[in-house]
Scaffold this motif. Sequence first.
Motif, PDB file in Angstrom:
ATOM      1  N   VAL A   8       0.824  -1.205   0.000  1.00 46.62           N
ATOM      2  CA  VAL A   8       0.000   0.000   0.000  1.00 46.62           C
ATOM      3  C   VAL A   8       0.859   1.256   0.000  1.00 46.62           C
ATOM      4  CG1 VAL A   8      -1.713   1.340   1.293  1.00 46.62           C
ATOM      5  CG2 VAL A   8      -1.932  -1.152   1.141  1.00 46.62           C
ATOM      6  N   TYR A   9       1.837   1.333   0.897  1.00 48.30           N
ATOM      7  CA  TYR A   9       2.557   2.599   1.099  1.00 48.30           C
ATOM      8  C   TYR A   9       3.874   2.687   0.344  1.00 48.30           C
ATOM      9  CZ  TYR A   9      -0.924   3.618   4.599  1.00 48.30           C
ATOM     10  OH  TYR A   9      -2.122   3.877   5.225  1.00 48.30           O
ATOM     11  N   GLU A  10       4.475   1.570  -0.020  1.00 51.79           N
ATOM     12  CA  GLU A  10       5.720   1.639  -0.778  1.00 51.79           C
ATOM     13  C   GLU A  10       5.476   1.407  -2.269  1.00 51.79           C
ATOM     14  OE1 GLU A  10       8.620   0.130   2.895  1.00 51.79           O
ATOM     15  OE2 GLU A  10       8.606  -0.964   1.004  1.00 51.79           O
ATOM     16  N   ARG A  11       4.907   0.303  -2.638  1.00 50.11           N
ATOM     17  CA  ARG A  11       4.639   0.023  -4.052  1.00 50.11           C
ATOM     18  C   ARG A  11       3.421   0.763  -4.577  1.00 50.11           C
ATOM     19  NH1 ARG A  11       5.618  -6.414  -5.316  1.00 50.11           N
ATOM     20  NH2 ARG A  11       7.698  -6.597  -4.390  1.00 50.11           N
ATOM     21  N   LYS A  12       2.524   1.112  -3.674  1.00 48.49           N
ATOM     22  CA  LYS A  12       1.291   1.821  -4.023  1.00 48.49           C
ATOM     23  C   LYS A  12       0.481   1.061  -5.087  1.00 48.49           C
ATOM     24  CE  LYS A  12       3.395   6.300  -2.974  1.00 48.49           C
ATOM     25  NZ  LYS A  12       2.868   6.352  -1.602  1.00 48.49           N
ATOM     26  N   GLU A  13       0.415  -0.266  -4.918  1.00 53.59           N
ATOM     27  CA  GLU A  13      -0.339  -1.095  -5.855  1.00 53.59           C
ATOM     28  C   GLU A  13      -1.843  -0.980  -5.641  1.00 53.59           C
ATOM     29  OE1 GLU A  13       0.789  -5.086  -6.547  1.00 53.59           O
ATOM     30  OE2 GLU A  13       2.939  -4.676  -6.503  1.00 53.59           O
ATOM     31  N   LEU A  14      -2.239  -0.607  -4.456  1.00 48.39           N
ATOM     32  CA  LEU A  14      -3.659  -0.430  -4.156  1.00 48.39           C
ATOM     33  C   LEU A  14      -3.776   0.463  -2.930  1.00 48.39           C
ATOM     34  CD1 LEU A  14      -5.016  -3.751  -2.545  1.00 48.39           C
ATOM     35  CD2 LEU A  14      -2.638  -3.075  -2.576  1.00 48.39           C
ATOM     36  N   SER A  15      -4.954   1.055  -2.763  1.00 48.91           N
ATOM     37  CA  SER A  15      -5.178   1.902  -1.595  1.00 48.91           C
ATOM     38  C   SER A  15      -5.557   1.038  -0.399  1.00 48.91           C
ATOM     39  CB  SER A  15      -6.294   2.902  -1.879  1.00 48.91           C
ATOM     40  OG  SER A  15      -7.543   2.219  -1.963  1.00 48.91           O
TER      41      SER A  15
END
Length: 542
Positions: A320-327
Amino acid sequence: APRSEGAAGTVREARRGKQVESLKRLRAGAPQTAYDVMQFIYLYFVLSEHFEGVQARSLSVIDQTLWPYYERDLAAGRTSEAEFREQFRHFLWQWGSIDNYWGQPVTMGGTKADGTTEYNPLSYVILDVMDECALPTPKFHLKVAKNTPKEILRQALDMVRRHRSISFIGEEPIISILADRGIPFDKACGFYTTGCYEFCMPNGANSTGSGHVNLLQPMERLMAEAAADKFRPHDFEAFLSAYLTNAVAVAEEIMTVALAYERHLDDVNPANVCSLAVENSVKTGKDAFANGAELGNGTDVTLSGFGTTVDALAAVQEFVYERKELSLAEFGRILAANWEGHEELRLRILRSKRKWGNNSPQTNALAVRLAKAFSAAVNGKPNARGGTFRLGGHNARQFVWLGEKTGATPDGRRKGDETSKNLSPTPGADTEGVTALVESLGVLDSKDFSGDFPLDVMLLRGTVAGEKGLEVLEALVRQYFANGGLVVQFNIVDPAELRDAQAHPEKYENLQVRVCGWNVRWNDLTRAEQDAYILRAETIVQ
């Protein structure tokens, strides 16, 4: 009843006569022989557990307890080694017949006040008989220090390779914890183990278990709030802070409840038999559970799902917070649907190396934050019995029971699946080998888990075979204790054998595996539990 006939009947009559004479001596006074001591231990257990309702969770430091009596018996010609072996075999089978699911613990070994070992010639005899009986219970706890005879440790490690019920207890780390409680070395080295592998001081120390913290439940609530757009942390630190606040609050609630009821323990269930065995209780007239014990009265708060929770936090951090693949909101909705339609994402998360037990720096850091938060909230806080609360990493069967009640979690776990047990990794998550596993546990301070600090290790049978295998096991045990670990225990397995045992249970009536702090027969496990063992065995790195 008619008298037995023949040689077998003569043997039975002799045994019966010996038992009657022992009971007469115990009625009149203290035990006089090793046989008397074993008889007394059994009688005390029955009185405590079945009449008083107080668990007698230790059968003493058995080799220390029996040795002086046995030595005098030999000198006086009252017994022989062969006769003692037969008597001790019957002693073990008493607990095997009772078949307490959790197993009946017994301690061995230790260190004297002068620094020499407490292991003695009887220790070898006792281990031999225990090996021969091959029972799931009693479960033996071997205290290990630098002075422990190599032959004892090697014999016990070999027995573990053959599924005997043994845990290895780190003397030096435990004595260090006791020193922090103000107990000097000459007294601290006399500690014994109780329960699954918890430790207590002699002279009547006692402990209660006030509750298990389901570490995944606060995670489940936060992810549900995120799914409903009611929880929007702007970065991972805010998420972690919210999680720790909610999780620690559960422990604090457990402690509040314990404070309310523990002050009435001696009224609700007075421990008369226990109190008679505690010198300070007899002197002061106080119940053993009402501050009658000088060095005890601890109340344990234990954590459940530690490894799985660390993995869940790591997954949120990474995806969520590093790759930001999904919220976070999207993640919450996926979990609410139990990963339905998102199997590819679930598998990628499962395959991430950021799993507890792989010695990942990011994951290790999260484990330390989790441990420190609970340690600060629990350890040393006064309980209602003149003692203190203690944090434990041992969770009995809660990894199954609480897992069944917990929804899907960010680490890739589905709703209802079991969680990690004790302080060990989630089954199948540690893929970097046993060295990485031991190093992961080494980042934690065992003093943060002053109730107990257990590690479960599963190894393939082929990797620890022969003399070289014993060397590997010994090195692993000693390294874990050097890192501050308190308890380590093993499942030495062959995945093919487990598969065959699942398919053909009639061929494996005596196959044992270690569940948590005890052994059970493979055939007594549920299919789901067997599957979890097989999964873990098939993902071990050789």
